[in-house]
Design a protein around this motif. Structure first.
Motif, mmCIF file in Angstrom:
data_model
loop_
_atom_site.group_PDB
_atom_site.id
_atom_site.type_symbol
_atom_site.label_atom_id
_atom_site.label_comp_id
_atom_site.label_asym_id
_atom_site.label_seq_id
_atom_site.Cartn_x
_atom_site.Cartn_y
_atom_site.Cartn_z
ATOM 1 N N VAL A 87 47.707 33.442 86.288
ATOM 2 C CA VAL A 87 48.429 33.961 85.129
ATOM 3 C C VAL A 87 47.881 35.354 84.846
ATOM 4 C CG1 VAL A 87 48.937 33.640 82.674
ATOM 5 C CG2 VAL A 87 48.720 31.641 84.169
ATOM 6 N N GLU A 88 48.777 36.323 84.720
ATOM 7 C CA GLU A 88 48.360 37.683 84.394
ATOM 8 C C GLU A 88 48.994 38.088 83.073
ATOM 9 O OE1 GLU A 88 47.565 39.625 88.759
ATOM 10 O OE2 GLU A 88 49.438 40.130 87.761
ATOM 11 N N ARG A 89 48.221 38.824 82.294
ATOM 12 C CA ARG A 89 48.704 39.256 80.986
ATOM 13 C C ARG A 89 48.180 40.647 80.698
ATOM 14 N NH1 ARG A 89 49.753 35.941 76.333
ATOM 15 N NH2 ARG A 89 50.548 34.530 77.925
ATOM 16 N N GLU A 90 49.079 41.548 80.315
ATOM 17 C CA GLU A 90 48.679 42.878 79.867
ATOM 18 C C GLU A 90 48.357 42.762 78.381
ATOM 19 O OE1 GLU A 90 48.573 47.279 80.447
ATOM 20 O OE2 GLU A 90 49.648 46.015 81.850
ATOM 21 N N LEU A 91 47.152 43.200 78.021
ATOM 22 C CA LEU A 91 46.704 43.154 76.634
ATOM 23 C C LEU A 91 46.442 44.578 76.151
ATOM 24 C CD1 LEU A 91 44.206 40.173 76.976
ATOM 25 C CD2 LEU A 91 46.529 40.073 76.088
ATOM 26 N N ALA A 92 46.678 44.815 74.883
ATOM 27 C CA ALA A 92 46.569 46.168 74.322
ATOM 28 C C ALA A 92 45.149 46.507 73.888
ATOM 29 C CB ALA A 92 47.529 46.308 73.143
ATOM 30 N N LYS A 119 36.461 44.960 74.621
ATOM 31 C CA LYS A 119 36.837 44.106 73.482
ATOM 32 C C LYS A 119 37.227 42.707 73.951
ATOM 33 C CE LYS A 119 38.059 47.491 70.045
ATOM 34 N NZ LYS A 119 37.007 47.207 69.104
ATOM 35 N N ILE A 120 37.949 42.635 75.051
ATOM 36 C CA ILE A 120 38.359 41.334 75.593
ATOM 37 C C ILE A 120 37.123 40.588 76.108
ATOM 38 C CG2 ILE A 120 39.764 40.176 77.341
ATOM 39 C CD1 ILE A 120 41.609 42.730 77.168
ATOM 40 N N TRP A 121 36.213 41.315 76.745
ATOM 41 C CA TRP A 121 34.990 40.708 77.288
ATOM 42 C C TRP A 121 34.225 39.948 76.206
ATOM 43 C CZ3 TRP A 121 33.476 39.567 81.975
ATOM 44 C CH2 TRP A 121 32.140 39.221 82.194
ATOM 45 N N ARG A 122 34.144 40.540 75.009
ATOM 46 C CA ARG A 122 33.464 39.858 73.891
ATOM 47 C C ARG A 122 34.063 38.470 73.670
ATOM 48 N NH1 ARG A 122 33.718 41.332 68.509
ATOM 49 N NH2 ARG A 122 31.822 40.257 68.041
ATOM 50 N N ALA A 123 35.388 38.410 73.634
ATOM 51 C CA ALA A 123 36.058 37.136 73.367
ATOM 52 C C ALA A 123 35.935 36.160 74.533
ATOM 53 C CB ALA A 123 37.532 37.375 73.036
ATOM 54 N N LEU A 124 35.692 36.682 75.730
ATOM 55 C CA LEU A 124 35.515 35.823 76.906
ATOM 56 C C LEU A 124 34.101 35.275 77.022
ATOM 57 C CD1 LEU A 124 37.370 37.884 79.693
ATOM 58 C CD2 LEU A 124 38.259 35.946 78.359
ATOM 59 N N LEU A 171 33.687 32.973 69.621
ATOM 60 C CA LEU A 171 35.023 33.495 69.911
ATOM 61 C C LEU A 171 35.730 32.637 70.959
ATOM 62 C CD1 LEU A 171 34.260 37.329 69.878
ATOM 63 C CD2 LEU A 171 35.247 35.930 68.039
ATOM 64 N N ILE A 172 34.999 32.161 71.954
ATOM 65 C CA ILE A 172 35.579 31.259 72.965
ATOM 66 C C ILE A 172 36.148 30.022 72.270
ATOM 67 C CG2 ILE A 172 35.090 29.783 74.961
ATOM 68 C CD1 ILE A 172 32.844 31.819 75.692
ATOM 69 N N GLU A 173 35.426 29.531 71.271
ATOM 70 C CA GLU A 173 35.896 28.345 70.544
ATOM 71 C C GLU A 173 37.243 28.605 69.861
ATOM 72 O OE1 GLU A 173 34.527 25.304 66.968
ATOM 73 O OE2 GLU A 173 33.026 26.591 67.915
ATOM 74 N N LEU A 223 43.879 34.041 72.785
ATOM 75 C CA LEU A 223 42.882 35.064 73.088
ATOM 76 C C LEU A 223 43.315 36.416 72.524
ATOM 77 C CD1 LEU A 223 40.326 36.110 74.624
ATOM 78 C CD2 LEU A 223 41.848 36.470 76.573
ATOM 79 N N ASP A 224 44.559 36.783 72.746
ATOM 80 C CA ASP A 224 45.069 38.059 72.252
ATOM 81 C C ASP A 224 44.932 38.132 70.731
ATOM 82 O OD1 ASP A 224 46.220 40.614 72.469
ATOM 83 O OD2 ASP A 224 48.254 39.816 72.314
ATOM 84 N N ALA A 225 45.239 37.035 70.045
ATOM 85 C CA ALA A 225 45.115 36.999 68.577
ATOM 86 C C ALA A 225 43.661 37.131 68.153
ATOM 87 C CB ALA A 225 45.733 35.700 68.041
ATOM 88 N N VAL A 226 42.751 36.494 68.873
ATOM 89 C CA VAL A 226 41.318 36.574 68.540
ATOM 90 C C VAL A 226 40.829 38.008 68.726
ATOM 91 C CG1 VAL A 226 39.005 35.882 69.308
ATOM 92 C CG2 VAL A 226 40.797 34.155 68.993
ATOM 93 N N VAL A 227 41.211 38.640 69.808
ATOM 94 C CA VAL A 227 40.777 40.030 70.040
ATOM 95 C C VAL A 227 41.360 40.946 68.963
ATOM 96 C CG1 VAL A 227 40.786 41.966 71.662
ATOM 97 C CG2 VAL A 227 40.475 39.646 72.519
ATOM 98 N N ALA A 228 42.609 40.721 68.585
ATOM 99 C CA ALA A 228 43.233 41.534 67.538
ATOM 100 C C ALA A 228 42.462 41.434 66.224
ATOM 101 C CB ALA A 228 44.689 41.097 67.336
#
Length: 143
Positions: A13-18, A23-28, A33-35, A135-140
């Protein structure tokens, strides 16, 4: 009995994130944040660290960090023991971040599904897009 030499299938699955990869790495990689986007966990981004992902359905995934390349690539085993060993899932999840003009391309690859694991394969096909929405919502929220 399953044939260990049988070819396995992979979900991609691929997703373009803004957001930039950092910033995404933090959530990963941060447990709290993973929770929020995936599952309860005791994750640490250290190769060899064994951790659990605990699903709302009561299931537990036994995992081990296999690769950490900060802001670029994270890989871990994703194993689920089943009451019937024929249904045990032994897979690997690899998350890859690539910077783009608009933010980042996140590629999620889960490999290792045996041909007889149609339910688990289908679950990954439908589950990963939902996880990535979260994930996108968490990063936002962190931006």
């Amino acid at each position: 009995m399953t044939d260990a030499a049988a070819p396995t299938r992979t979900v991609v699955v691929e997703r373009e994130l803004a957001w930039p990869p950092e910033k995404i790495w933090r959530a990963l990689t941060q447990p709290h944040l993973i929770e929020e986007w995936l599952m309860k966990n005791d994750f640490r981004p250290d190769v060899g660290h064994r951790f659990s992902l605990r699903g709302d359905w009561g299931g537990v995934l036994d995992c081990e960090v296999l690769a950490v390349d900060p802001n670029r690539r994270l890989a871990y085993s994703w194993n689920h023991a089943h009451e019937d060993p024929a249904f045990d899932l032994q897979s690997v999840v690899t998350l890859t971040l690539t910077p783009t003009a608009a933010g980042s391309l996140l590629r999620v690859e889960q490999s290792g599904f045996r041909p007889d694991q149609r339910q688990a394969f289908g679950g990954a096909l439908t589950g990963w897009p939902r996880f990535l929405d979260k994930l996108d919502a968490v990063v936002a929220q962190q931006a």
